[in-house]
Scaffold this active site. Structure first.
Site, PDB file in Angstrom:
ATOM      1  N   CYS A 128      -6.826   7.306   4.362  1.00  0.00           N
ATOM      2  CA  CYS A 128      -6.210   7.686   5.629  1.00  0.00           C
ATOM      3  C   CYS A 128      -6.678   9.085   6.044  1.00  0.00           C
ATOM      4  CB  CYS A 128      -4.694   7.667   5.525  1.00  0.00           C
ATOM      5  SG  CYS A 128      -3.866   8.163   7.052  1.00  0.00           S
ATOM      6  N   ARG A 131      -6.544  -6.319  13.736  1.00  0.00           N
ATOM      7  CA  ARG A 131      -6.187  -7.184  14.857  1.00  0.00           C
ATOM      8  C   ARG A 131      -7.078  -6.897  16.053  1.00  0.00           C
ATOM      9  NH1 ARG A 131      -2.929  -4.576  18.633  1.00  0.00           N
ATOM     10  NH2 ARG A 131      -2.394  -2.464  18.044  1.00  0.00           N
ATOM     11  N   ASP A 188     -14.737  -1.766  11.474  1.00  0.00           N
ATOM     12  CA  ASP A 188     -15.256  -2.476  12.651  1.00  0.00           C
ATOM     13  C   ASP A 188     -15.428  -3.972  12.425  1.00  0.00           C
ATOM     14  OD1 ASP A 188     -15.217  -0.109  13.978  1.00  0.00           O
ATOM     15  OD2 ASP A 188     -17.387   0.099  14.192  1.00  0.00           O
ATOM     16  N   GLN A 210       0.839  -1.203   0.000  1.00  0.00           N
ATOM     17  CA  GLN A 210       0.000   0.000   0.000  1.00  0.00           C
ATOM     18  C   GLN A 210       0.875   1.255   0.000  1.00  0.00           C
ATOM     19  OE1 GLN A 210      -2.435   1.816   3.335  1.00  0.00           O
ATOM     20  NE2 GLN A 210      -4.080   0.875   2.133  1.00  0.00           N
TER      21      GLN A 210
END
Length: 240
Positions: A115, A240, A217, A86
């Protein structure tokens, strides 16, 4: 290190699009700052992760500095595939140059248009690009025209607009330019912890003929199953 891999001249590259054509929901590990390096990717692949990303890398620094390349991108020739690198970029040729560097060692690149961090937006990277659809289209098209390997994927990750028609327009422009798939984080630039707009992801999916990956989420496989039901998306990015 990239230099070490070049000497082997053999990386077992894969076509990431094969995953989306398998008929199964693609399980993807999101690009995470400081975490998504080789050791972490190796671990999650042991737990049935289908596709991994590197952390976001600033393309201009990557192209300019050998030190940046050695510190930001490490892989191996057998177990770290399919792998997507990325990049944060705002110039088509710079993104192309970065893509050419990683092309022998990765299976595709992803342009970060999602972002929301202030530093990224102030530099012209990340989520501000969703307001520049022609630039995104140009960057995708440039990479497509300059990378010879037809199996090398070019994807983008985006956030949504309050006016979803603008998001659909952005996605359709990217599709016309040859983007492989689009990852949609179902929040706007301003939203951080608000509920994810899964309905928006579903509308985008219904407007496209290429794969759409749902993001936001998703922390467990149960979450992924729920989001697949809500969005009908082709893949689910899990953090994670």
């Amino acid at each position: 290190m990239i230099g070490d891999i070049k000497e082997t001249k053999e990386c077992q590259l894969k076509d990431p699009m094969d995953l989306f054509h398998s008929g199964q929901v693609v399980k993807i590990c999101a690009p995470m700052v400081r975490y998504s390096k080789l050791a972490f990717r190796t671990l999650v692949r042991k737990y049935s992760c289908d596709l991994c990303y590197t952390p976001m890398i600033v393309a201009a620094d990557f192209v300019r500095s050998a030190k940046a390349r050695d510190s930001e991108f490490t892989t191996n020739k057998v177990g770290d595939h399919p792998l997507i690198v990325q990049f944060a970029a705002k110039e088509a040729q710079v993104l192309c140059d970065a893509a050419r560097i990683v092309c022998p060692f990765a299976d595709g690149i992803d342009l970060n248009c999602g972002c929301p961090q202030r530093w990224a937006i102030s530099e012209g990277y990340g989520a501000c690009l969703i307001n520049k659809p022609e630039l995104v289209k140009d960057m995708v098209r440039h990479v497509r025209s300059q990378i010879d390997n037809p199996k090398f994927s070019v994807s983008i990750k985006i956030r949504i607009h309050e006016d979803l028609k603008r998001t659909v327009d952005l996605c359709q422009k990217a599709e016309a330019a040859g983007v492989s798939w689009i990852t949609v984080h179902g929040r706007s630039i301003e939203e951080r912890h608000q509920p994810v707009h899964y309905d928006a992801i579903k509308i985008i999916k219904q407007s496209m003929s290429i794969p759409v990956v749902a993001n936001g989420d998703i922390k467990t496989l149960k979450d992924a199953e729920k989001v697949h039901h809500l969005t009908e998306a082709d893949g689910k990015i899990k953090r994670r």
